[in-house]
Design an enzyme around this catalytic site. Structure first.
Site, PDB file in Angstrom:
ATOM      1  N   GLU A  52     -13.233   6.543   3.036  1.00 40.74           N
ATOM      2  CA  GLU A  52     -12.214   7.597   2.975  1.00 40.74           C
ATOM      3  C   GLU A  52     -12.660   8.821   3.781  1.00 40.74           C
ATOM      4  O   GLU A  52     -11.874   9.444   4.505  1.00 40.74           O
ATOM      5  CB  GLU A  52     -11.971   8.038   1.523  1.00 40.74           C
ATOM      6  CG  GLU A  52     -11.458   6.945   0.598  1.00 40.74           C
ATOM      7  CD  GLU A  52     -12.574   6.125  -0.053  1.00 40.74           C
ATOM      8  OE1 GLU A  52     -13.616   5.900   0.594  1.00 40.74           O
ATOM      9  OE2 GLU A  52     -12.396   5.697  -1.207  1.00 40.74           O
ATOM     10  N   ALA A 152     -27.392 -28.759   6.501  1.00 44.72           N
ATOM     11  CA  ALA A 152     -26.630 -29.723   7.300  1.00 44.72           C
ATOM     12  C   ALA A 152     -27.142 -31.095   6.918  1.00 44.72           C
ATOM     13  O   ALA A 152     -28.357 -31.343   6.945  1.00 44.72           O
ATOM     14  CB  ALA A 152     -26.878 -29.473   8.779  1.00 44.72           C
ATOM     15  N   SER A 166     -35.283 -32.973  11.678  1.00 39.55           N
ATOM     16  CA  SER A 166     -33.945 -32.540  11.239  1.00 39.55           C
ATOM     17  C   SER A 166     -33.195 -31.850  12.368  1.00 39.55           C
ATOM     18  O   SER A 166     -32.149 -31.252  12.158  1.00 39.55           O
ATOM     19  CB  SER A 166     -34.062 -31.581  10.060  1.00 39.55           C
ATOM     20  OG  SER A 166     -34.590 -30.357  10.493  1.00 39.55           O
ATOM     21  N   ARG A 182     -25.406 -15.912   8.765  1.00 38.57           N
ATOM     22  CA  ARG A 182     -26.617 -15.079   8.825  1.00 38.57           C
ATOM     23  C   ARG A 182     -26.267 -13.614   9.053  1.00 38.57           C
ATOM     24  O   ARG A 182     -26.950 -12.718   8.560  1.00 38.57           O
ATOM     25  CB  ARG A 182     -27.535 -15.573   9.945  1.00 38.57           C
ATOM     26  CG  ARG A 182     -28.219 -16.868   9.591  1.00 38.57           C
ATOM     27  CD  ARG A 182     -29.196 -17.240  10.668  1.00 38.57           C
ATOM     28  NE  ARG A 182     -29.900 -18.475  10.342  1.00 38.57           N
ATOM     29  CZ  ARG A 182     -30.800 -19.043  11.121  1.00 38.57           C
ATOM     30  NH1 ARG A 182     -31.115 -18.493  12.278  1.00 38.57           N
ATOM     31  NH2 ARG A 182     -31.391 -20.156  10.746  1.00 38.57           N
ATOM     32  N   ASP A 198     -40.039 -26.767  11.215  1.00 32.28           N
ATOM     33  CA  ASP A 198     -38.942 -26.393  12.125  1.00 32.28           C
ATOM     34  C   ASP A 198     -39.254 -25.177  12.984  1.00 32.28           C
ATOM     35  O   ASP A 198     -38.479 -24.844  13.868  1.00 32.28           O
ATOM     36  CB  ASP A 198     -37.662 -26.061  11.324  1.00 32.28           C
ATOM     37  CG  ASP A 198     -37.078 -27.283  10.660  1.00 32.28           C
ATOM     38  OD1 ASP A 198     -37.627 -28.383  10.868  1.00 32.28           O
ATOM     39  OD2 ASP A 198     -36.085 -27.129   9.929  1.00 32.28           O
ATOM     40  N   GLU A 284     -31.903 -21.447   3.118  1.00 33.43           N
ATOM     41  CA  GLU A 284     -31.798 -22.470   4.164  1.00 33.43           C
ATOM     42  C   GLU A 284     -32.871 -23.537   3.998  1.00 33.43           C
ATOM     43  O   GLU A 284     -33.510 -23.950   4.949  1.00 33.43           O
ATOM     44  CB  GLU A 284     -31.852 -21.819   5.551  1.00 33.43           C
ATOM     45  CG  GLU A 284     -30.618 -20.977   5.867  1.00 33.43           C
ATOM     46  CD  GLU A 284     -30.348 -20.795   7.358  1.00 33.43           C
ATOM     47  OE1 GLU A 284     -30.655 -21.713   8.131  1.00 33.43           O
ATOM     48  OE2 GLU A 284     -29.843 -19.731   7.726  1.00 33.43           O
ATOM     49  N   GLY A 286     -35.969 -26.198   2.728  1.00 30.29           N
ATOM     50  CA  GLY A 286     -35.617 -27.606   2.603  1.00 30.29           C
ATOM     51  C   GLY A 286     -35.348 -28.094   1.186  1.00 30.29           C
ATOM     52  O   GLY A 286     -35.000 -27.309   0.284  1.00 30.29           O
TER      53      GLY A 286
HETATM   54  N1  LIG Z   1     -30.909 -30.148   7.576  1.00 27.69           N
HETATM   55  C1  LIG Z   1     -31.107 -28.977   7.057  1.00 27.69           C
HETATM   56  O1  LIG Z   1     -30.150 -28.210   6.813  1.00 27.69           O
HETATM   57  C2  LIG Z   1     -32.484 -28.509   6.745  1.00 27.69           C
HETATM   58  C3  LIG Z   1     -33.534 -29.374   6.834  1.00 27.69           C
HETATM   59  N2  LIG Z   1     -34.795 -28.962   6.510  1.00 27.69           N
HETATM   60  C4  LIG Z   1     -35.888 -29.939   6.598  1.00 27.69           C
HETATM   61  O2  LIG Z   1     -36.503 -30.023   5.345  1.00 27.69           O
HETATM   62  C5  LIG Z   1     -37.862 -30.386   5.513  1.00 27.69           C
HETATM   63  C6  LIG Z   1     -38.781 -29.469   4.705  1.00 27.69           C
HETATM   64  O3  LIG Z   1     -38.395 -29.489   3.374  1.00 27.69           O
HETATM   65  P1  LIG Z   1     -39.397 -29.694   2.164  1.00 27.69           P
HETATM   66  O4  LIG Z   1     -40.519 -30.540   2.571  1.00 27.69           O
HETATM   67  O5  LIG Z   1     -38.551 -30.135   1.048  1.00 27.69           O
HETATM   68  O6  LIG Z   1     -40.018 -28.248   1.936  1.00 27.69           O
HETATM   69  P2  LIG Z   1     -39.466 -26.741   1.734  1.00 27.69           P
HETATM   70  O7  LIG Z   1     -39.123 -26.168   3.055  1.00 27.69           O
HETATM   71  O8  LIG Z   1     -38.444 -26.717   0.663  1.00 27.69           O
HETATM   72  O9  LIG Z   1     -40.809 -26.009   1.256  1.00 27.69           O
HETATM   73  C7  LIG Z   1     -41.346 -26.305   0.014  1.00 27.69           C
HETATM   74  C8  LIG Z   1     -42.647 -25.568  -0.199  1.00 27.69           C
HETATM   75  O10 LIG Z   1     -42.387 -24.179  -0.411  1.00 27.69           O
HETATM   76  C9  LIG Z   1     -43.368 -23.651  -1.294  1.00 27.69           C
HETATM   77  N3  LIG Z   1     -42.844 -23.002  -2.505  1.00 27.69           N
HETATM   78  C10 LIG Z   1     -43.364 -21.905  -3.080  1.00 27.69           C
HETATM   79  N4  LIG Z   1     -42.704 -21.579  -4.197  1.00 27.69           N
HETATM   80  C11 LIG Z   1     -41.742 -22.495  -4.343  1.00 27.69           C
HETATM   81  C12 LIG Z   1     -40.770 -22.693  -5.317  1.00 27.69           C
HETATM   82  N5  LIG Z   1     -40.610 -21.871  -6.345  1.00 27.69           N
HETATM   83  N6  LIG Z   1     -39.975 -23.743  -5.174  1.00 27.69           N
HETATM   84  C13 LIG Z   1     -40.081 -24.564  -4.124  1.00 27.69           C
HETATM   85  N7  LIG Z   1     -41.003 -24.424  -3.162  1.00 27.69           N
HETATM   86  C14 LIG Z   1     -41.841 -23.400  -3.265  1.00 27.69           C
HETATM   87  C15 LIG Z   1     -44.203 -24.841  -1.759  1.00 27.69           C
HETATM   88  O11 LIG Z   1     -45.379 -24.850  -0.972  1.00 27.69           O
HETATM   89  P3  LIG Z   1     -46.714 -24.161  -1.521  1.00 27.69           P
HETATM   90  O12 LIG Z   1     -46.769 -24.393  -3.003  1.00 27.69           O
HETATM   91  O13 LIG Z   1     -47.792 -24.865  -0.779  1.00 27.69           O
HETATM   92  O14 LIG Z   1     -46.604 -22.740  -1.176  1.00 27.69           O
HETATM   93  C16 LIG Z   1     -43.337 -26.022  -1.450  1.00 27.69           C
HETATM   94  O15 LIG Z   1     -44.056 -27.188  -1.239  1.00 27.69           O
HETATM   95  C17 LIG Z   1     -38.170 -30.277   6.982  1.00 27.69           C
HETATM   96  O16 LIG Z   1     -38.181 -31.552   7.549  1.00 27.69           O
HETATM   97  C18 LIG Z   1     -36.989 -29.528   7.525  1.00 27.69           C
HETATM   98  O17 LIG Z   1     -36.734 -29.902   8.851  1.00 27.69           O
HETATM   99  C19 LIG Z   1     -35.044 -27.685   6.104  1.00 27.69           C
HETATM  100  C20 LIG Z   1     -34.024 -26.784   6.000  1.00 27.69           C
HETATM  101  C21 LIG Z   1     -32.657 -27.129   6.306  1.00 27.69           C
HETATM  102  N1  LIG Z   2     -18.260   2.033  -0.182  1.00 28.64           N
HETATM  103  C1  LIG Z   2     -17.330   2.777  -0.838  1.00 28.64           C
HETATM  104  C2  LIG Z   2     -17.343   2.949  -2.244  1.00 28.64           C
HETATM  105  N2  LIG Z   2     -18.286   2.360  -2.998  1.00 28.64           N
HETATM  106  C3  LIG Z   2     -18.554   2.698  -4.389  1.00 28.64           C
HETATM  107  O1  LIG Z   2     -19.603   3.642  -4.426  1.00 28.64           O
HETATM  108  C4  LIG Z   2     -20.822   3.041  -4.878  1.00 28.64           C
HETATM  109  C5  LIG Z   2     -21.953   3.451  -3.958  1.00 28.64           C
HETATM  110  O2  LIG Z   2     -22.036   4.833  -3.932  1.00 28.64           O
HETATM  111  P1  LIG Z   2     -23.071   5.566  -2.939  1.00 28.64           P
HETATM  112  O3  LIG Z   2     -24.453   5.241  -3.431  1.00 28.64           O
HETATM  113  O4  LIG Z   2     -22.733   7.015  -3.058  1.00 28.64           O
HETATM  114  O5  LIG Z   2     -22.791   5.045  -1.546  1.00 28.64           O
HETATM  115  C6  LIG Z   2     -20.573   1.533  -4.849  1.00 28.64           C
HETATM  116  O6  LIG Z   2     -21.326   0.861  -5.863  1.00 28.64           O
HETATM  117  C7  LIG Z   2     -19.073   1.462  -5.134  1.00 28.64           C
HETATM  118  O7  LIG Z   2     -18.816   1.633  -6.519  1.00 28.64           O
HETATM  119  N3  LIG Z   2     -16.397   3.728  -2.815  1.00 28.64           N
HETATM  120  C8  LIG Z   2     -15.480   4.378  -2.061  1.00 28.64           C
HETATM  121  O8  LIG Z   2     -14.713   5.168  -2.600  1.00 28.64           O
HETATM  122  N4  LIG Z   2     -15.415   4.181  -0.725  1.00 28.64           N
HETATM  123  C9  LIG Z   2     -16.303   3.413  -0.071  1.00 28.64           C
HETATM  124  O9  LIG Z   2     -16.238   3.305   1.175  1.00 28.64           O
HETATM  125 ZN   LIG Z   3     -16.463   7.105  -2.335  1.00 21.54          ZN
END
Ligand SMILES: NC(=O)C1=CN([C@@H]2O[C@H](COP(=O)(O)OP(=O)(O)OC[C@H]3O[C@@H](n4cnc5c(N)ncnc54)[C@H](OP(=O)(O)O)[C@@H]3O)[C@@H](O)[C@H]2O)C=CC1
Ligand SMILES: Nc1c(N[C@@H]2O[C@H](COP(=O)(O)O)[C@@H](O)[C@H]2O)[nH]c(=O)[nH]c1=O
Ligand SMILES: [Zn+2]
Length: 358
Positions: A52, A152, A166, A182, A198, A284, A286
């Site tokens: 506003e 994917a 992958s 993103r 990756d 994202e 695995g």
């Molecule tokens: N097609 C797609 O969209 C995607 C594909 N992939 C593929 O997936 C594969 C990898 O996946 P994956 O092997 O399952 O491993 P992740 O990438 O899921 O990694 C798992 C590791 O993260 C660490 N970790 C730490 N805290 C946690 C927690 N709370 N929960 C889970 N993990 C935790 C652990 O390692 P540590 O304990 O050692 O720290 C765990 O072994 C790759 O081949 C990749 O290419 C990946 C993303 C997207």
């Molecule tokens: N962005 C937005 C609002 N956002 C409101 O204000 C809060 C954040 O306040 P502040 O920390 O001051 O930025 C937010 O949680 C939501 O309730 N309000 C509005 O009138 N207009 C705006 O454009």
């Molecule tokens: Zn406001």
């Protein structure tokens, strides 16, 4: 004056704040007088003034007696900025048209505007407004970021082969859409293995796109400092969510989390990210990380890209692994919100049926 067309213009203005407003809502505003729009504005970032006020700064004539269109109820509280309602009243606005009420408990702008004799119209394109600001409304309701998974997969639900390959499961159009996600999400989280296999960069590669913060989940920090993710040109940082009291020379900040079963406690990590004003998280993968988020009941939405290939193989990686449900009755339930085709692929956008997004 067509309320819906003018509100749609507010939504368009509001969307310019995507990826930048963090835990604030996306808001657009315009002032309409004597058949024309005399000023427009939007909430540019978490730190900037509200829509506003930005709109009033861009006025080409006195708004006395005019109608203000804004997609969210004007605020009435002192936050980072003074209340917008005071400025709306001071400017002599006669009518305010709103899509959504603000569910922030600190805000009751309508009451103050009505007391000042201003006419109020609410609920214009209400559902569209709720969808636009689903992250904000979710944050207000659940006091944590919205968590979405994105992966994917092949027709048979595989996200990597047994050799952890992958690359290029989905096509180019799907991958471009991922960069839009993103842009819109504040943080991306990946598991350690995904980084190692990756060499993920996790930045937004759209022109003028906004990078999310990047979070690697790992209980140890044995990473090659030359990995791209530690050497990106980006205005956002790379973080490692970890356990214990480690230190690192990597170009990354550590987020020290509670430990759960020897690993990072994901609920704690998510809560810590919320304290950093992260409103939304895109996971994202695995498979191991996806499964942990599912087991922690932290999956609010999923963007599933399905490519028409079959990987097969007992040892290939599924989108989710872990223990799994013993009966179908115990399966986690989602509702399909949206289906889109990207050339050869389709994308399903689904939401957890147990979450209330309204
Ligand atoms: N097609 C797609 O969209 C995607 C594909 N992939 C593929 O997936 C594969 C990898 O996946 P994956 O092997 O399952 O491993 P992740 O990438 O899921 O990694 C798992 C590791 O993260 C660490 N970790 C730490 N805290 C946690 C927690 N709370 N929960 C889970 N993990 C935790 C652990 O390692 P540590 O304990 O050692 O720290 C765990 O072994 C790759 O081949 C990749 O290419 C990946 C993303 C997207
Ligand atoms: N962005 C937005 C609002 N956002 C409101 O204000 C809060 C954040 O306040 P502040 O920390 O001051 O930025 C937010 O949680 C939501 O309730 N309000 C509005 O009138 N207009 C705006 O454009
Ligand atoms: Zn406001």
């Amino acid at each position: 004056m067509n309320y819906e067309d003018l509100m749609k213009e507010c939504f368009k203005l509001a969307k310019k704040g995507a990826g930048r407003v963090l835990t604030n809502p996306m808001v657009g505003a315009l002032v309409y007088k004597d058949g024309e729009v005399i000023g427009r504005g939007y909430h540019k970032s978490f730190y900037d003034e509200h829509a506003e006020i930005d709109c009033f700064k861009n006025l080409k004539e006195d708004p006395k007696g005019a109608t203000l269109f804004v997609n969210l109820e004007p605020c009435s509280h002192f936050g980072k900025h003074p209340p917008c309602v005071d400025e709306v009243i001071r400017r002599g606005i006669a009518k305010v048209v709103i899509a959504n009420l603000d569910t922030n408990p600190k805000v009751d702008g309508i009451k103050k505007l009505k007391e000042a004799g201003i006419e109020i119209v609410t609920g214009v394109l209400e559902d569209e407004g709720k969808k636009l600001n689903e992250k904000f409304f979710f944050n207000m309701k659940y006091k944590r970021p919205l968590v979405s998974l994105k992966y994917a997969m092949s027709l048979d639900g595989k996200i990597a082969t047994e050799t952890y390959d992958s690359k290029r499961i989905s096509g180019e159009k799907s991958r471009t859409y991922v960069h839009k996600l993103r842009n819109d999400y504040d943080a991306i989280i990946i598991g350690k293995n995904t980084l190692l296999k990756d060499k993920a960069r996790l930045n937004c590669r759209l022109k003028d796109g906004v990078d999310p913060i990047r979070v690697i989940v790992a209980s140890d920090l044995a990473f090659d400092p030359d990995l791209d993710i530690f050497n990106l040109e980006s205005d956002k940082k790379t973080y490692i969510g970890t356990i214990g009291d480690k230190e690192t020379n990597l170009n990354a900040d550590l987020i020290y989390c509670k430990e759960k079963d020897g690993q990072v406690d994901l609920k704690d990590l998510v809560a810590k990210l919320y304290e950093m004003n992260v409103s939304s998280i895109l996971v994202e993968g695995g498979s191991i990380l996806n499964s942990s988020f599912l087991e922690e009941d932290l999956v609010d939405k999923v963007y599933e890209f399905i490519a028409p290939i079959v990987v097969a193989g007992e040892n290939s990686r599924s989108a989710f692994m872990g223990e799994g449900a013993k009966t179908i009755k115990d399966a986690k339930k989602f509702r399909i919100d949206h289906i889109e085709r990207f050339d050869e692929d389709i994308m399903l956008e689904v939401r957890n049926v147990y979450r209330n997004f309204s």
